[in-house]
Every structure is written in C-alpha cells, then in structure tokens.
Design a protein around this motif. Structure first.
Motif, PDB file in Angstrom:
ATOM      1  N   PRO A  12      40.692 -36.032 -21.024  1.00 44.55           N
ATOM      2  CA  PRO A  12      40.374 -36.043 -19.592  1.00 44.55           C
ATOM      3  C   PRO A  12      39.495 -34.868 -19.128  1.00 44.55           C
ATOM      4  CG  PRO A  12      42.690 -36.526 -19.918  1.00 44.55           C
ATOM      5  CD  PRO A  12      42.124 -36.111 -21.259  1.00 44.55           C
ATOM      6  N   VAL A  13      39.501 -33.740 -19.841  1.00 43.67           N
ATOM      7  CA  VAL A  13      38.671 -32.604 -19.420  1.00 43.67           C
ATOM      8  C   VAL A  13      37.318 -32.589 -20.125  1.00 43.67           C
ATOM      9  CG1 VAL A  13      40.614 -31.148 -18.747  1.00 43.67           C
ATOM     10  CG2 VAL A  13      39.742 -31.039 -21.080  1.00 43.67           C
ATOM     11  N   ALA A  14      37.033 -33.567 -20.948  1.00 43.00           N
ATOM     12  CA  ALA A  14      35.762 -33.631 -21.662  1.00 43.00           C
ATOM     13  C   ALA A  14      34.566 -33.638 -20.707  1.00 43.00           C
ATOM     14  CB  ALA A  14      35.729 -34.826 -22.597  1.00 43.00           C
ATOM     15  N   PRO A  15      34.603 -34.404 -19.622  1.00 41.14           N
ATOM     16  CA  PRO A  15      33.455 -34.358 -18.704  1.00 41.14           C
ATOM     17  C   PRO A  15      33.235 -32.966 -18.103  1.00 41.14           C
ATOM     18  CG  PRO A  15      34.785 -36.299 -18.256  1.00 41.14           C
ATOM     19  CD  PRO A  15      35.543 -35.449 -19.235  1.00 41.14           C
ATOM     20  N   VAL A  16      34.306 -32.254 -17.831  1.00 39.67           N
ATOM     21  CA  VAL A  16      34.187 -30.904 -17.283  1.00 39.67           C
ATOM     22  C   VAL A  16      33.535 -29.991 -18.310  1.00 39.67           C
ATOM     23  CG1 VAL A  16      35.476 -28.909 -16.433  1.00 39.67           C
ATOM     24  CG2 VAL A  16      36.153 -31.225 -15.743  1.00 39.67           C
ATOM     25  N   ARG A  17      33.974 -30.087 -19.551  1.00 34.71           N
ATOM     26  CA  ARG A  17      33.361 -29.267 -20.607  1.00 34.71           C
ATOM     27  C   ARG A  17      31.887 -29.615 -20.759  1.00 34.71           C
ATOM     28  NH1 ARG A  17      38.086 -29.898 -24.872  1.00 34.71           N
ATOM     29  NH2 ARG A  17      37.155 -31.955 -24.835  1.00 34.71           N
ATOM     30  N   GLY A  18      31.545 -30.871 -20.619  1.00 32.64           N
ATOM     31  CA  GLY A  18      30.143 -31.295 -20.700  1.00 32.64           C
ATOM     32  C   GLY A  18      29.307 -30.704 -19.576  1.00 32.64           C
ATOM     33  N   VAL A  19      29.856 -30.699 -18.369  1.00 29.83           N
ATOM     34  CA  VAL A  19      29.141 -30.136 -17.220  1.00 29.83           C
ATOM     35  C   VAL A  19      28.981 -28.625 -17.401  1.00 29.83           C
ATOM     36  CG1 VAL A  19      29.308 -29.670 -14.739  1.00 29.83           C
ATOM     37  CG2 VAL A  19      29.801 -31.959 -15.621  1.00 29.83           C
ATOM     38  N   ILE A  20      30.015 -27.965 -17.891  1.00 30.02           N
ATOM     39  CA  ILE A  20      29.935 -26.513 -18.132  1.00 30.02           C
ATOM     40  C   ILE A  20      28.876 -26.222 -19.185  1.00 30.02           C
ATOM     41  CG2 ILE A  20      31.187 -24.533 -19.094  1.00 30.02           C
ATOM     42  CD1 ILE A  20      33.708 -25.680 -17.689  1.00 30.02           C
ATOM     43  N   TRP A  21      28.863 -26.993 -20.259  1.00 27.79           N
ATOM     44  CA  TRP A  21      27.864 -26.800 -21.307  1.00 27.79           C
ATOM     45  C   TRP A  21      26.461 -27.000 -20.756  1.00 27.79           C
ATOM     46  CZ3 TRP A  21      24.427 -30.470 -23.267  1.00 27.79           C
ATOM     47  CH2 TRP A  21      23.664 -30.036 -24.361  1.00 27.79           C
ATOM     48  N   LEU A  22      26.279 -28.046 -19.961  1.00 31.50           N
ATOM     49  CA  LEU A  22      24.973 -28.324 -19.374  1.00 31.50           C
ATOM     50  C   LEU A  22      24.550 -27.189 -18.436  1.00 31.50           C
ATOM     51  CD1 LEU A  22      22.619 -30.261 -19.100  1.00 31.50           C
ATOM     52  CD2 LEU A  22      23.878 -31.446 -17.292  1.00 31.50           C
ATOM     53  N   GLY A  23      25.479 -26.690 -17.645  1.00 25.40           N
ATOM     54  CA  GLY A  23      25.178 -25.571 -16.751  1.00 25.40           C
ATOM     55  C   GLY A  23      24.762 -24.326 -17.520  1.00 25.40           C
ATOM     56  N   GLU A  24      25.448 -24.047 -18.629  1.00 27.45           N
ATOM     57  CA  GLU A  24      25.086 -22.892 -19.458  1.00 27.45           C
ATOM     58  C   GLU A  24      23.714 -23.081 -20.085  1.00 27.45           C
ATOM     59  OE1 GLU A  24      28.420 -22.738 -22.112  1.00 27.45           O
ATOM     60  OE2 GLU A  24      29.639 -21.567 -20.693  1.00 27.45           O
ATOM     61  N   LEU A  25      23.419 -24.293 -20.508  1.00 25.55           N
ATOM     62  CA  LEU A  25      22.109 -24.589 -21.088  1.00 25.55           C
ATOM     63  C   LEU A  25      21.000 -24.385 -20.062  1.00 25.55           C
ATOM     64  CD1 LEU A  25      20.547 -25.690 -23.557  1.00 25.55           C
ATOM     65  CD2 LEU A  25      20.874 -27.975 -22.594  1.00 25.55           C
ATOM     66  N   ILE A  26      21.213 -24.884 -18.861  1.00 25.69           N
ATOM     67  CA  ILE A  26      20.225 -24.715 -17.788  1.00 25.69           C
ATOM     68  C   ILE A  26      20.051 -23.239 -17.457  1.00 25.69           C
ATOM     69  CG2 ILE A  26      19.778 -25.144 -15.339  1.00 25.69           C
ATOM     70  CD1 ILE A  26      21.100 -27.931 -15.795  1.00 25.69           C
ATOM     71  N   GLN A  27      21.155 -22.493 -17.386  1.00 23.10           N
ATOM     72  CA  GLN A  27      21.076 -21.062 -17.085  1.00 23.10           C
ATOM     73  C   GLN A  27      20.283 -20.325 -18.158  1.00 23.10           C
ATOM     74  OE1 GLN A  27      22.219 -19.494 -14.245  1.00 23.10           O
ATOM     75  NE2 GLN A  27      21.025 -17.801 -15.059  1.00 23.10           N
ATOM     76  N   ASP A  28      20.489 -20.674 -19.416  1.00 24.64           N
ATOM     77  CA  ASP A  28      19.730 -20.045 -20.504  1.00 24.64           C
ATOM     78  C   ASP A  28      18.239 -20.317 -20.357  1.00 24.64           C
ATOM     79  OD1 ASP A  28      22.051 -19.029 -21.615  1.00 24.64           O
ATOM     80  OD2 ASP A  28      22.204 -20.591 -23.165  1.00 24.64           O
ATOM     81  N   GLN A  29      17.888 -21.551 -20.016  1.00 23.80           N
ATOM     82  CA  GLN A  29      16.481 -21.903 -19.838  1.00 23.80           C
ATOM     83  C   GLN A  29      15.863 -21.140 -18.667  1.00 23.80           C
ATOM     84  OE1 GLN A  29      14.505 -23.937 -21.745  1.00 23.80           O
ATOM     85  NE2 GLN A  29      16.221 -23.925 -23.160  1.00 23.80           N
ATOM     86  N   VAL A  30      16.598 -21.025 -17.579  1.00 23.82           N
ATOM     87  CA  VAL A  30      16.115 -20.280 -16.410  1.00 23.82           C
ATOM     88  C   VAL A  30      15.922 -18.809 -16.773  1.00 23.82           C
ATOM     89  CG1 VAL A  30      16.763 -19.469 -14.104  1.00 23.82           C
ATOM     90  CG2 VAL A  30      17.053 -21.872 -14.701  1.00 23.82           C
ATOM     91  N   ASP A  31      16.891 -18.235 -17.490  1.00 21.20           N
ATOM     92  CA  ASP A  31      16.780 -16.833 -17.901  1.00 21.20           C
ATOM     93  C   ASP A  31      15.549 -16.611 -18.771  1.00 21.20           C
ATOM     94  OD1 ASP A  31      19.049 -16.151 -16.490  1.00 21.20           O
ATOM     95  OD2 ASP A  31      20.372 -16.165 -18.257  1.00 21.20           O
ATOM     96  N   GLN A  32      15.309 -17.513 -19.713  1.00 21.26           N
ATOM     97  CA  GLN A  32      14.132 -17.384 -20.570  1.00 21.26           C
ATOM     98  C   GLN A  32      12.850 -17.470 -19.753  1.00 21.26           C
ATOM     99  OE1 GLN A  32      14.417 -20.350 -23.641  1.00 21.26           O
ATOM    100  NE2 GLN A  32      15.893 -19.172 -24.833  1.00 21.26           N
TER     101      GLN A  32
END
Length: 77
Positions: A12-32
């Motif tokens: 049941p928390v898999a979608p939340v983990r997916g959203v967190i992962w996506l947010g971290e990925l986007i943040q990394d791209q923005v930082d770069q």
C-alpha cells in the motif's frame, strides 16, 4: 517467505515511495541545472549587462552576483 510477506504488507505504500523517488530525481536534475557553469556565466553576464544599461544599482548588482555565487558554492542565504 519473509520477503513475500514484507512485500505484501508494504504494497500500500509503494505509490508513496514512487512519488518520493520521483521527487528526489527531479530535485537532483534541478540541482544539476542550477549549478551548470555555462548557465551561471550567462547569468553573471546578464547581471553585468543590466548594470551597464542602468537597470541595476551597484548594490543590486552585487547582491545578484552574490546570489549566483552562493548557488554555485552551495551556500544558502
């Protein structure tokens, strides 16, 4: 067996983990992107051009340059 049970219970928390992962990925791209040397140089050149055209005071120019340099070094204001 234990791995299967854990997978079922955490499903049941898999979608939340997916959203967190996506947010971290986007943040990394923005930082770069924000630390791209070519982009920073272009921003500093634009600040200098705006100051030369009289659109920025010397203090505004200094503050804008410092903001770019702080971002380059990772410092927070």
């Amino acid at each position: 067996m234990f791995g299967v049970l854990t997978s079922i219970l955490t499903l049941p928390v898999a979608p939340v983990r997916g959203v967190i992962w996506l947010g971290e990925l986007i943040q990394d791209q923005v930082d770069q992107k924000m630390r791209d040397p070519a982009l920073m140089r272009r921003e500093l050149e634009e600040i200098d051009a705006a100051a030369a055209a009289g659109q920025l005071s010397e203090e505004e120019r200094r503050q804008a340059q410092q903001a770019v340099l702080d971002r380059m070094t990772g410092r927070r204001a």
